[in-house]
Design a protein around this motif. Structure first.
Motif, mmCIF file in Angstrom:
data_model
loop_
_atom_site.group_PDB
_atom_site.id
_atom_site.type_symbol
_atom_site.label_atom_id
_atom_site.label_comp_id
_atom_site.label_asym_id
_atom_site.label_seq_id
_atom_site.Cartn_x
_atom_site.Cartn_y
_atom_site.Cartn_z
ATOM 1 N N UNK A 48 -31.814 16.271 11.604
ATOM 2 C CA UNK A 48 -31.276 15.509 10.475
ATOM 3 C C UNK A 48 -32.115 14.306 10.064
ATOM 4 N N UNK A 49 -33.124 13.939 10.861
ATOM 5 C CA UNK A 49 -33.915 12.763 10.486
ATOM 6 C C UNK A 49 -34.499 12.962 9.092
ATOM 7 N N UNK A 50 -34.658 11.886 8.330
ATOM 8 C CA UNK A 50 -35.154 12.026 6.947
ATOM 9 C C UNK A 50 -36.518 12.718 6.881
ATOM 10 N N UNK A 51 -36.598 13.716 6.024
ATOM 11 C CA UNK A 51 -37.830 14.465 5.782
ATOM 12 C C UNK A 51 -37.885 14.757 4.287
ATOM 13 N N UNK A 52 -39.087 14.899 3.778
ATOM 14 C CA UNK A 52 -39.192 15.214 2.351
ATOM 15 C C UNK A 52 -38.797 16.660 2.078
ATOM 16 N N UNK A 53 -38.911 17.522 3.089
ATOM 17 C CA UNK A 53 -38.543 18.929 2.959
ATOM 18 C C UNK A 53 -38.211 19.474 4.336
ATOM 19 N N UNK A 54 -37.460 20.563 4.387
ATOM 20 C CA UNK A 54 -37.219 21.240 5.668
ATOM 21 C C UNK A 54 -38.291 22.294 5.909
ATOM 22 N N UNK A 55 -39.137 22.507 4.923
ATOM 23 C CA UNK A 55 -40.248 23.463 5.045
ATOM 24 C C UNK A 55 -41.449 22.670 5.565
ATOM 25 N N UNK A 56 -41.424 22.352 6.834
ATOM 26 C CA UNK A 56 -42.408 21.462 7.443
ATOM 27 C C UNK A 56 -43.737 22.163 7.701
ATOM 28 N N UNK A 57 -44.800 21.386 7.612
ATOM 29 C CA UNK A 57 -46.152 21.916 7.832
ATOM 30 C C UNK A 57 -46.280 22.534 9.225
ATOM 31 N N UNK A 58 -45.639 21.938 10.232
ATOM 32 C CA UNK A 58 -45.721 22.507 11.585
ATOM 33 C C UNK A 58 -45.178 23.930 11.614
ATOM 34 N N UNK A 59 -44.136 24.188 10.803
ATOM 35 C CA UNK A 59 -43.559 25.535 10.761
ATOM 36 C C UNK A 59 -44.472 26.506 10.020
ATOM 37 N N UNK A 89 -49.672 27.138 24.033
ATOM 38 C CA UNK A 89 -48.494 27.989 23.860
ATOM 39 C C UNK A 89 -48.605 28.876 22.630
ATOM 40 N N UNK A 90 -47.656 29.816 22.557
ATOM 41 C CA UNK A 90 -47.459 30.687 21.402
ATOM 42 C C UNK A 90 -46.073 30.365 20.852
ATOM 43 N N UNK A 91 -46.019 30.049 19.546
ATOM 44 C CA UNK A 91 -44.760 29.620 18.946
ATOM 45 C C UNK A 91 -44.086 30.692 18.114
ATOM 46 N N UNK A 92 -42.763 30.706 18.194
ATOM 47 C CA UNK A 92 -41.944 31.545 17.318
ATOM 48 C C UNK A 92 -40.853 30.673 16.703
ATOM 49 N N UNK A 93 -40.435 31.027 15.496
ATOM 50 C CA UNK A 93 -39.456 30.250 14.746
ATOM 51 C C UNK A 93 -38.229 31.120 14.505
ATOM 52 N N UNK A 94 -37.043 30.516 14.658
ATOM 53 C CA UNK A 94 -35.811 31.260 14.433
ATOM 54 C C UNK A 94 -34.814 30.428 13.645
#
Length: 143
Positions: A48-59, A89-94
């Motif tokens: 919930x912290x303020x972000x300009x978008x939920x489509x973050x560069x890390x994702x 590591x190897x990352x996955x998003x869900x």
């Protein structure tokens, strides 16, 4: 001196913040994250912290290249106390509700802020492939 994987995990899990490094079409990207560690899986979520978008560069970077590195370290003016631990590591998003609930439980155990406002965004699982670390001197377990 090099430190072994079990000590890397112990030092890593004792820290409250880490740095996540990902790579995308625009090059490398490094951001701080709060996380939970379960065995060799690092978990974090969009919260919930303020972000300009939920489509973050890390994702988007992890979707482009799932390989990443997470770093924790300890600095002290007494350089004999310095150490760092790196998890490759190897990352996955869900976005699955069960994964979000699981991550929220793990994160709430570590961060009081997540008890009141659990993360609702995508969950990232980073499966550690390799632990590495360095310490200026061995940890004194007698203290």
């Amino acid at each position: 001196m090099k430190i072994h994987a079990a000590e890397c995990r112990r030092r890593f899990s004792a820290q409250q913040v880490a740095r996540l490094a990902t790579s995308g079409p625009d090059g490398p990207h490094v951001v701080p994250i709060v996380f939970a560690l379960e065995s060799d899986t690092i978990v974090f979520a969009v919260d919930h912290k303020p972000k300009t978008t939920r489509r973050l560069k890390r994702l988007s970077n992890l979707e482009h290249d799932s390989r990443c590195t997470v770093l924790v370290d300890h600095y002290d003016d007494d350089w004999s106390q310095l150490w760092w631990v790196r998890a490759d590591a190897i990352g996955t998003i869900s976005d699955e509700p069960a994964d979000i609930e699981w991550a929220a439980r793990l994160l709430a155990r570590r961060y009081e802020q997540y008890v009141a406002v659990p993360p609702q965004g995508p969950v990232v699982r980073l499966q550690v492939q390799r632990w590495s670390g360095w310490a200026a001197r061995p940890l004194d377990h007698s203290a």
